[in-house]
Motif scaffolding. Structure first.
Motif: not given
Length: 399
Positions: A113-118, A137-141, A166-168, A172-174
């Protein structure tokens, strides 16, 4: 060296690799490792087929074998092991219609789904990052892997998952991903409400729940949710800044207390909640309603179970902006002479013996309720002789 959370799982990867197959840690555990967050479930991806995993491990549970997933039990721990795969179409908006097992992880990561999970990591801590997940992850996106419209169309729950992350995580969402979420948002109404409730429960528990609720409002997701779709203003009636809630029962209780016209039972029914969630929500509502009138006292604590103390505190903080001390609740609990009605030293048979001329009726329960309240509040000792003496001077009214 990898942290302790991975140590139990390393032998599983080693055993798979010993049999000439590739294996990696994947998904949320890798993300949380990079974020230095507590690591929950350890998920493993491998080039080995599910049937091969069943052959080389003595304890394997085929929980989702048709989609390549099994649970490997090792040293009393469970590890989800999934074969590298390519997904077919998602007709049911949840599961792929078909999967093709492959022996390379690249295409497997591409379907996530998301780059932070891939992200994937081998047992030595080396990373595979094909979609700049570490950078995000570094940019919190939060950003989708590949075409966001396709990712959200495959499974619209990913829209709510993005907001939940975004809550956990406080990410922020791109903007592009956010626009693609908006384009597909109407598909949320096709989802099973139980799946949505699970994500919403996690969303409200996140430290950045207020940011997440801003996304919910801006995307107008309430239009596709039970109860909210008929009364969208509820979402805007919450306090400006809320304290995270740790259960869906707390979420229901808060929304009911904000808008009492919508009964707890309706929330429970339309969101298909368990009886446990219903009972907890009702208790929290009753406790807070009593608290508004009487403040903290023994009767309030008696009505709550200790497991709901923290939930009651969170509800109170959200509605009064004041903090109720857990220590104070526990101190009041210590003053209680009974914790259950069954602990009273007098019962209905005793009352009938005291008033043998009276027929059985509602008066028995009403008198027991009165005695229960007085014992809990400290006006009467839980002593049968003393209670009988009080009854003689306070006989029940005749019907």
């Amino acid at each position: 060296m990898l942290p302790g959370a991975f140590l139990q799982a390393i032998p599983v990867l080693e055993h798979i690799e010993k049999h000439q197959h590739k294996a990696y840690f994947v998904g949320g555990c890798v993300r949380d490792y990079l974020l230095k967050r507590p690591i929950g479930d350890i998920d493993i991806a491998t080039s080995a087929s599910p049937s091969f995993i069943q052959k080389i491990f003595p304890k394997v549970i085929p929980v989702g074998i048709e989609h390549g997933t099994v649970i490997v039990r090792h040293n009393h721990e469970s590890f989800e092991v999934t074969t590298f795969r390519i997904d077919g179409d998602y007709t049911d908006k949840r599961h792929p219609d078909s999967v093709v097992f492959i022996d390379n992880i690249d295409k497997d990561l591409e379907r996530r789904d998301f780059t932070i999970n891939a992200l994937a990591m081998d047992l030595n801590g080396n990373m595979i990052d094909l979609f700049d997940g570490i950078h995000d992850i570094e940019n919190r996106v939060i950003r989708t892997v590949g075409n966001g419209y396709e990712r959200f169309t495959e499974d619209p729950l990913r829209i709510i998952r993005a907001i939940r992350f975004s809550s956990q995580l406080g990410f922020t969402i791109d903007p592009k991903t956010l626009q693609e979420m908006k384009e597909v948002s109407s598909e949320i109404k096709t989802l099973a409400i139980e799946r949505i409730a699970n994500e919403f429960s996690k969303l409200f528990a996140g430290n950045d729940v207020n940011q997440a609720l801003t996304y919910v409002r801006n995307l107008q997701i309430e239009r596709y949710l039970p109860v909210f779709c008929d009364s969208p203003q509820i979402l805007f009636s919450l306090p400006v800044s809320i304290t995270p809630l740790q259960s869906f029962a707390e979420v229901i209780a808060l929304f009911h207390l904000v808008n009492p016209k919508i009964e707890v039972i309706r929330w429970v029914k339309e969101w298909k909640c368990s009886n446990k969630t219903k009972q907890e929500a009702l208790r929290l509502v009753e406790a807070y309603s009593y608290f508004e009138t009487h403040g903290l006292d023994r009767w309030l604590i008696y009505q709550l179970t200790p497991s709901l103390y923290k939930g009651f505190i969170r509800i109170s903080e959200n509605l009064t902006q004041t903090t109720v001390s857990l220590h104070k609740l526990e101190a009041i609990e210590q003053q209680l002479s009974i914790r259950l009605k069954e602990e009273l030293t007098i019962d209905g048979y005793d009352l009938m013996a005291i008033f043998p001329e009276r027929k059985r009726g509602r008066w028995i329960q009403e008198l027991l309720n009165c005695i229960e309240y007085k014992v809990v509040s400290g006006e009467l000792n839980n002593n049968k002789k003393e209670i009988k003496e009080w009854i003689k001077w306070n006989p029940p009214e005749t019907d």
